[in-house]
Design a protein around this motif. Structure first.
Motif, PDB file in Angstrom:
ATOM      1  N   ILE A 169       0.831  -1.218   0.000  1.00 16.23           N
ATOM      2  CA  ILE A 169       0.000   0.000   0.000  1.00 16.23           C
ATOM      3  C   ILE A 169       0.860   1.260   0.000  1.00 16.23           C
ATOM      4  O   ILE A 169       0.571   2.221  -0.718  1.00 16.23           O
ATOM      5  CB  ILE A 169      -0.969  -0.034   1.204  1.00 16.23           C
ATOM      6  N   LEU A 170       1.940   1.242   0.791  1.00 16.74           N
ATOM      7  CA  LEU A 170       2.765   2.459   0.867  1.00 16.74           C
ATOM      8  C   LEU A 170       3.600   2.663  -0.409  1.00 16.74           C
ATOM      9  O   LEU A 170       3.918   3.785  -0.779  1.00 16.74           O
ATOM     10  CB  LEU A 170       3.647   2.434   2.116  1.00 16.74           C
ATOM     11  N   MET A 171       3.902   1.563  -1.104  1.00 14.66           N
ATOM     12  CA  MET A 171       4.674   1.697  -2.353  1.00 14.66           C
ATOM     13  C   MET A 171       3.797   2.080  -3.541  1.00 14.66           C
ATOM     14  O   MET A 171       4.227   2.793  -4.448  1.00 14.66           O
ATOM     15  CB  MET A 171       5.348   0.346  -2.697  1.00 14.66           C
ATOM     16  N   TRP A 172       2.568   1.554  -3.558  1.00 12.84           N
ATOM     17  CA  TRP A 172       1.759   1.564  -4.769  1.00 12.84           C
ATOM     18  C   TRP A 172       1.532   2.929  -5.448  1.00 12.84           C
ATOM     19  O   TRP A 172       1.713   3.049  -6.687  1.00 12.84           O
ATOM     20  CB  TRP A 172       0.415   0.861  -4.521  1.00 12.84           C
ATOM     21  N   PRO A 173       1.099   3.968  -4.728  1.00 12.07           N
ATOM     22  CA  PRO A 173       0.708   5.201  -5.438  1.00 12.07           C
ATOM     23  C   PRO A 173       1.788   5.747  -6.375  1.00 12.07           C
ATOM     24  O   PRO A 173       1.475   6.343  -7.407  1.00 12.07           O
ATOM     25  CB  PRO A 173       0.442   6.194  -4.297  1.00 12.07           C
ATOM     26  N   PHE A 174       3.045   5.509  -6.056  1.00 11.17           N
ATOM     27  CA  PHE A 174       4.140   6.071  -6.857  1.00 11.17           C
ATOM     28  C   PHE A 174       4.455   5.166  -8.053  1.00 11.17           C
ATOM     29  O   PHE A 174       4.774   5.652  -9.134  1.00 11.17           O
ATOM     30  CB  PHE A 174       5.370   6.279  -5.957  1.00 11.17           C
ATOM     31  N   VAL A 175       4.323   3.854  -7.845  1.00 10.23           N
ATOM     32  CA  VAL A 175       4.529   2.914  -8.953  1.00 10.23           C
ATOM     33  C   VAL A 175       3.424   3.116  -9.990  1.00 10.23           C
ATOM     34  O   VAL A 175       3.671   3.138 -11.200  1.00 10.23           O
ATOM     35  CB  VAL A 175       4.538   1.456  -8.427  1.00 10.23           C
ATOM     36  N   GLU A 176       2.209   3.295  -9.488  1.00 13.31           N
ATOM     37  CA  GLU A 176       1.049   3.514 -10.378  1.00 13.31           C
ATOM     38  C   GLU A 176       1.282   4.701 -11.309  1.00 13.31           C
ATOM     39  O   GLU A 176       0.813   4.718 -12.449  1.00 13.31           O
ATOM     40  CB  GLU A 176      -0.186   3.778  -9.501  1.00 13.31           C
ATOM     41  N   LYS A 177       2.017   5.691 -10.804  1.00 13.03           N
ATOM     42  CA  LYS A 177       2.200   6.932 -11.566  1.00 13.03           C
ATOM     43  C   LYS A 177       3.562   7.050 -12.231  1.00 13.03           C
ATOM     44  O   LYS A 177       3.888   8.095 -12.800  1.00 13.03           O
ATOM     45  CB  LYS A 177       2.017   8.139 -10.628  1.00 13.03           C
ATOM     46  N   ALA A 178       4.365   5.992 -12.166  1.00 10.94           N
ATOM     47  CA  ALA A 178       5.752   6.083 -12.636  1.00 10.94           C
ATOM     48  C   ALA A 178       5.844   6.633 -14.062  1.00 10.94           C
ATOM     49  O   ALA A 178       6.718   7.453 -14.369  1.00 10.94           O
ATOM     50  CB  ALA A 178       6.420   4.714 -12.545  1.00 10.94           C
ATOM     51  N   SER A 218      -4.688   8.108 -12.421  1.00  7.18           N
ATOM     52  CA  SER A 218      -3.878   7.734 -13.582  1.00  7.18           C
ATOM     53  C   SER A 218      -2.590   8.557 -13.637  1.00  7.18           C
ATOM     54  O   SER A 218      -2.521   9.678 -13.135  1.00  7.18           O
ATOM     55  CB  SER A 218      -4.675   7.928 -14.870  1.00  7.18           C
ATOM     56  N   TYR A 219      -1.599   7.966 -14.310  1.00 12.13           N
ATOM     57  CA  TYR A 219      -0.327   8.688 -14.450  1.00 12.13           C
ATOM     58  C   TYR A 219      -0.502   9.918 -15.335  1.00 12.13           C
ATOM     59  O   TYR A 219       0.175  10.938 -15.154  1.00 12.13           O
ATOM     60  CB  TYR A 219       0.786   7.755 -14.960  1.00 12.13           C
ATOM     61  N   GLU A 220      -1.463   9.840 -16.256  1.00  6.57           N
ATOM     62  CA  GLU A 220      -1.712  10.999 -17.128  1.00  6.57           C
ATOM     63  C   GLU A 220      -2.244  12.173 -16.301  1.00  6.57           C
ATOM     64  O   GLU A 220      -1.796  13.314 -16.455  1.00  6.57           O
ATOM     65  CB  GLU A 220      -2.738  10.663 -18.221  1.00  6.57           C
ATOM     66  N   THR A 221      -3.193  11.870 -15.430  1.00  7.50           N
ATOM     67  CA  THR A 221      -3.765  12.920 -14.576  1.00  7.50           C
ATOM     68  C   THR A 221      -2.696  13.487 -13.643  1.00  7.50           C
ATOM     69  O   THR A 221      -2.577  14.705 -13.476  1.00  7.50           O
ATOM     70  CB  THR A 221      -4.929  12.332 -13.736  1.00  7.50           C
ATOM     71  N   PHE A 222      -1.902  12.583 -13.078  1.00  5.92           N
ATOM     72  CA  PHE A 222      -0.868  13.043 -12.154  1.00  5.92           C
ATOM     73  C   PHE A 222       0.144  13.932 -12.876  1.00  5.92           C
ATOM     74  O   PHE A 222       0.599  14.943 -12.318  1.00  5.92           O
ATOM     75  CB  PHE A 222      -0.178  11.833 -11.505  1.00  5.92           C
ATOM     76  N   ALA A 223       0.470  13.586 -14.134  1.00  5.19           N
ATOM     77  CA  ALA A 223       1.411  14.407 -14.906  1.00  5.19           C
ATOM     78  C   ALA A 223       0.838  15.812 -15.113  1.00  5.19           C
ATOM     79  O   ALA A 223       1.554  16.817 -15.017  1.00  5.19           O
ATOM     80  CB  ALA A 223       1.710  13.745 -16.250  1.00  5.19           C
ATOM     81  N   LYS A 224      -0.485  15.874 -15.363  1.00  2.95           N
ATOM     82  CA  LYS A 224      -1.126  17.188 -15.564  1.00  2.95           C
ATOM     83  C   LYS A 224      -1.024  18.029 -14.287  1.00  2.95           C
ATOM     84  O   LYS A 224      -0.716  19.218 -14.345  1.00  2.95           O
ATOM     85  CB  LYS A 224      -2.621  16.993 -15.890  1.00  2.95           C
TER      86      LYS A 224
END
Ligand SMILES: N[C@@H](CCC(=O)N[C@@H](CS)C(=O)NCC(=O)O)C(=O)O
Length: 239
Positions: A169-178, A218-224
């Motif tokens: 859980i602590l790793m996931w959010p960043f891998v999801e957005k790599a 999504s990584y796209e949203t996070f990039a925005k």
């Protein structure tokens, strides 16, 4: 749930009886860690979004550092910092469990080492890392080898065993957005996939989890969000 991000001049929304409150910014990966834990443990909660560019005055009483996430428990107890909050939830709401007593020391060690990946990742996200993207990705991959080896040693799909837990859980959010780095740098982002077969399997397994899908960003949203934030004109309600 309040969907817009509250800013200066707003009123603090009253607490909802029987619900834990999470203060977050909708796209904050640290807050997402807490949402994942709350959903995994099925803890009734409500969410208040905070405008981090124009913080409400009252939020400083909840977290004087002004950061999200912050959690207010049913008894009014306030906990800040994602790792501290997830640990607190594990203690206060032990079922379903996120860690096993026997492996907690190793879990904490892994998370500490994960911090090295996070540092490079955020320096790239905020364009503070002036090296070519490939050099930064190679550095992150060097640190990731330990995680590949850990999964091999454990011989389980997740770092906590047959089910996801604290480390996952602590790793996931960043891998999801790599992959957001490819969009932020506007160039392809490659890494030696053949070196990480178990991590790639772990990624697919995590994506299959309902509690992960319910909290996906999504990584796209996070990039925005990152690009607008780097340019100093982010509007969290218009992403
Ligand atoms: N170590 C903290 C980091 C939290 C964090 O950096 N949150 C960011 C949003 S993603 C924030 O609140 N930034 C606002 C600020 O620093 O003023 C945690 O794990 O919760």
């Amino acid at each position: 749930m309040m969907s817009s991000h509250l800013g200066a001049g707003s009123e603090q929304p009253p607490r909802v009886e029987g619900k834990v409150r999470l203060y977050r910014m909708k796209y904050c990966p640290f807050a997402q860690r807490v949402s994942l834990a709350l959903t995994f443990k099925k803890i009734p909660h409500d969410i208040v979004n905070i405008n981090l560019r124009d913080k409400p005055e009252w939020y400083m009483q909840i977290n004087p550092e002004g950061k999200v996430p912050a959690l207010v428990d049913l008894n009014g107890e306030i906990v800040v910092d994602s790792t501290a909050i997830v640990n607190y939830l594990e203690e206060k709401y032990p079922e379903p469990a996120l860690c096993k007593k026997e492996t907690i020391k190793r879990d904490l060690e892994l998370l500490e080492h994960y911090g090295k990946i996070l540092k490079v990742f955020f320096d790239c996200v905020h364009r503070k890392d002036t090296r070519p993207l490939k050099t930064a990705v190679d550095e992150m991959c060097t640190y990731l080898v330990e995680f590949e080896e850990e999964l091999k040693k454990l011989n389980t799909p997740f770092f906590t065993g047959d089910n996801p837990g604290m480390v996952d859980i602590l790793m996931w959010p960043f891998v999801e957005k790599a992959k957001c780095l490819a969009l932020i740098y506007k160039e392809p982002m490659d890494f030696e996939k053949e070196k990480f077969p178990l991590i790639l399997k772990w990624v697919s397994k995590m994506k299959e989890q309902e509690f992960v899908q319910q909290n996906a960003i999504s990584y796209e949203t996070f990039a925005k969000v990152a690009e607008a934030s780097n340019a100093g004109n982010v509007n969290y309600d218009a992403i």
